[in-house]
Scaffold this motif. Structure first.
Motif, PDB file in Angstrom:
ATOM      1  N   TYR A 106       0.846  -1.174   0.000  1.00  0.00           N
ATOM      2  CA  TYR A 106       0.000   0.000   0.000  1.00  0.00           C
ATOM      3  C   TYR A 106       0.887   1.230   0.000  1.00  0.00           C
ATOM      4  CZ  TYR A 106      -3.927  -3.047   1.226  1.00  0.00           C
ATOM      5  OH  TYR A 106      -4.892  -4.025   1.229  1.00  0.00           O
ATOM      6  N   ARG A 107       0.336   2.335  -0.431  1.00  0.00           N
ATOM      7  CA  ARG A 107       1.115   3.561  -0.406  1.00  0.00           C
ATOM      8  C   ARG A 107       0.244   4.719   0.065  1.00  0.00           C
ATOM      9  NH1 ARG A 107       2.041   4.444  -6.934  1.00  0.00           N
ATOM     10  NH2 ARG A 107      -0.120   5.092  -7.443  1.00  0.00           N
ATOM     11  N   GLN A 108       0.903   5.710   0.620  1.00  0.00           N
ATOM     12  CA  GLN A 108       0.225   6.894   1.106  1.00  0.00           C
ATOM     13  C   GLN A 108       1.071   8.117   0.797  1.00  0.00           C
ATOM     14  OE1 GLN A 108      -0.861   6.857   5.271  1.00  0.00           O
ATOM     15  NE2 GLN A 108      -2.544   8.281   4.880  1.00  0.00           N
ATOM     16  N   ALA A 109       0.512   8.996   0.006  1.00  0.00           N
ATOM     17  CA  ALA A 109       1.141  10.268  -0.303  1.00  0.00           C
ATOM     18  C   ALA A 109       0.646  11.323   0.676  1.00  0.00           C
ATOM     19  CB  ALA A 109       0.827  10.683  -1.736  1.00  0.00           C
ATOM     20  N   PRO A 110       1.406  12.399   0.872  1.00  0.00           N
ATOM     21  CA  PRO A 110       0.961  13.449   1.791  1.00  0.00           C
ATOM     22  C   PRO A 110      -0.421  13.978   1.431  1.00  0.00           C
ATOM     23  CG  PRO A 110       3.243  13.797   1.187  1.00  0.00           C
ATOM     24  CD  PRO A 110       2.735  12.688   0.314  1.00  0.00           C
ATOM     25  N   GLY A 111      -1.290  14.043   2.425  1.00  0.00           N
ATOM     26  CA  GLY A 111      -2.634  14.540   2.222  1.00  0.00           C
ATOM     27  C   GLY A 111      -3.580  13.583   1.538  1.00  0.00           C
ATOM     28  N   LYS A 112      -3.138  12.373   1.263  1.00  0.00           N
ATOM     29  CA  LYS A 112      -3.952  11.387   0.564  1.00  0.00           C
ATOM     30  C   LYS A 112      -4.215  10.179   1.455  1.00  0.00           C
ATOM     31  CE  LYS A 112      -3.937  13.754  -3.279  1.00  0.00           C
ATOM     32  NZ  LYS A 112      -3.284  13.183  -4.502  1.00  0.00           N
ATOM     33  N   GLN A 113      -5.268   9.445   1.121  1.00  0.00           N
ATOM     34  CA  GLN A 113      -5.566   8.211   1.826  1.00  0.00           C
ATOM     35  C   GLN A 113      -4.620   7.108   1.390  1.00  0.00           C
ATOM     36  OE1 GLN A 113      -9.747   7.435   1.013  1.00  0.00           O
ATOM     37  NE2 GLN A 113     -10.315   8.335   2.984  1.00  0.00           N
ATOM     38  N   ARG A 114      -4.390   6.174   2.286  1.00  0.00           N
ATOM     39  CA  ARG A 114      -3.603   5.011   1.932  1.00  0.00           C
ATOM     40  C   ARG A 114      -4.369   4.161   0.922  1.00  0.00           C
ATOM     41  NH1 ARG A 114      -0.565   1.856   6.719  1.00  0.00           N
ATOM     42  NH2 ARG A 114      -0.048   4.066   7.044  1.00  0.00           N
ATOM     43  N   GLU A 115      -3.680   3.702  -0.108  1.00  0.00           N
ATOM     44  CA  GLU A 115      -4.326   2.958  -1.169  1.00  0.00           C
ATOM     45  C   GLU A 115      -3.569   1.680  -1.486  1.00  0.00           C
ATOM     46  OE1 GLU A 115      -4.356   5.033  -4.899  1.00  0.00           O
ATOM     47  OE2 GLU A 115      -2.185   5.352  -4.902  1.00  0.00           O
ATOM     48  N   LEU A 116      -4.318   0.706  -1.944  1.00  0.00           N
ATOM     49  CA  LEU A 116      -3.725  -0.551  -2.382  1.00  0.00           C
ATOM     50  C   LEU A 116      -2.910  -0.330  -3.639  1.00  0.00           C
ATOM     51  CD1 LEU A 116      -3.550  -3.722  -2.330  1.00  0.00           C
ATOM     52  CD2 LEU A 116      -5.534  -3.668  -3.857  1.00  0.00           C
ATOM     53  N   VAL A 117      -1.718  -0.893  -3.668  1.00  0.00           N
ATOM     54  CA  VAL A 117      -0.880  -0.885  -4.857  1.00  0.00           C
ATOM     55  C   VAL A 117      -0.906  -2.256  -5.521  1.00  0.00           C
ATOM     56  CG1 VAL A 117       1.442  -0.543  -5.784  1.00  0.00           C
ATOM     57  CG2 VAL A 117       0.604   0.918  -3.924  1.00  0.00           C
ATOM     58  N   ALA A 118      -0.596  -3.284  -4.765  1.00  0.00           N
ATOM     59  CA  ALA A 118      -0.551  -4.640  -5.292  1.00  0.00           C
ATOM     60  C   ALA A 118      -0.700  -5.621  -4.149  1.00  0.00           C
ATOM     61  CB  ALA A 118       0.758  -4.899  -6.048  1.00  0.00           C
ATOM     62  N   ARG A 119      -1.216  -6.798  -4.470  1.00  0.00           N
ATOM     63  CA  ARG A 119      -1.467  -7.819  -3.460  1.00  0.00           C
ATOM     64  C   ARG A 119      -1.242  -9.184  -4.075  1.00  0.00           C
ATOM     65  NH1 ARG A 119      -6.290 -10.498  -1.317  1.00  0.00           N
ATOM     66  NH2 ARG A 119      -6.242 -10.610   0.983  1.00  0.00           N
ATOM     67  N   ILE A 120      -0.725 -10.108  -3.283  1.00  0.00           N
ATOM     68  CA  ILE A 120      -0.523 -11.475  -3.742  1.00  0.00           C
ATOM     69  C   ILE A 120      -0.978 -12.417  -2.644  1.00  0.00           C
ATOM     70  CG2 ILE A 120       1.886 -11.540  -2.965  1.00  0.00           C
ATOM     71  CD1 ILE A 120       2.450 -13.286  -5.483  1.00  0.00           C
ATOM     72  N   THR A 121      -1.699 -13.465  -3.024  1.00  0.00           N
ATOM     73  CA  THR A 121      -2.203 -14.442  -2.071  1.00  0.00           C
ATOM     74  C   THR A 121      -1.231 -15.601  -1.947  1.00  0.00           C
ATOM     75  OG1 THR A 121      -3.436 -15.794  -3.656  1.00  0.00           O
ATOM     76  CG2 THR A 121      -4.535 -13.831  -2.784  1.00  0.00           C
ATOM     77  N   SER A 122      -1.485 -16.439  -0.961  1.00  0.00           N
ATOM     78  CA  SER A 122      -0.652 -17.618  -0.773  1.00  0.00           C
ATOM     79  C   SER A 122      -0.710 -18.550  -1.970  1.00  0.00           C
ATOM     80  CB  SER A 122      -1.062 -18.366   0.494  1.00  0.00           C
ATOM     81  OG  SER A 122      -2.415 -18.780   0.425  1.00  0.00           O
ATOM     82  N   GLY A 123      -1.796 -18.497  -2.726  1.00  0.00           N
ATOM     83  CA  GLY A 123      -1.928 -19.301  -3.924  1.00  0.00           C
ATOM     84  C   GLY A 123      -1.314 -18.689  -5.160  1.00  0.00           C
ATOM     85  N   GLY A 124      -0.815 -17.470  -5.048  1.00  0.00           N
ATOM     86  CA  GLY A 124      -0.148 -16.832  -6.164  1.00  0.00           C
ATOM     87  C   GLY A 124      -1.003 -15.869  -6.967  1.00  0.00           C
TER      88      GLY A 124
END
Length: 115
Positions: free
Chosen positions: A37-55
């Motif tokens: 996840y990433r958060q820029a100044p003044g912005k909400q934290r947002e999902l960038v990328a995600r990976i599960t145990s199954g790939g």
């Protein structure tokens, strides 16, 4: 139960690349997903990328085709390869891991894209 440590952030010029890493330790056996996840100044934290145990993976639309999330063979380290970086990618990037008890967060690593 789970500790996360991010590394690899830094300053890069537009169009450049960085590779972030997140090392998980502790009770890692029941982690079913990890992400960035990433958060820029003044912005909400947002999902960038995600990976599960199954790939399985998913990405924010803004990074599709530029970023790639991956894991090592032991599934205790997750990487985020960031290519064609843009100034809009500047943010603190946080690693997150999920298990049955809920999310765990790293402390974050700064990524700055600037000329």
């Amino acid at each position: 139960q789970v500790q996360l440590v991010e590394s690899g952030g830094g300053l890069v010029q537009p169009g450049g690349s960085l590779r972030l890493s997140c090392a998980a330790s502790g009770s890692i056996f029941n982690i079913y997903a990890m992400g960035w996840y990433r958060q820029a100044p003044g912005k909400q934290r947002e999902l960038v990328a995600r990976i599960t145990s199954g790939g399985s993976t998913n990405y924010a639309d803004s990074v599709k085709g530029r970023f790639t999330i991956s894991r090592d063979n032991g599934k205790n380290t997750v990487h985020l390869q960031m290519n064609s970086l843009k100034p809009e990618d500047t943010a603190v990037y946080y690693c997150k891991a999920d298990d049955y008890k809920g999310p765990y967060w790293g402390r974050g690593t700064q990524v700055t894209v600037s000329s």
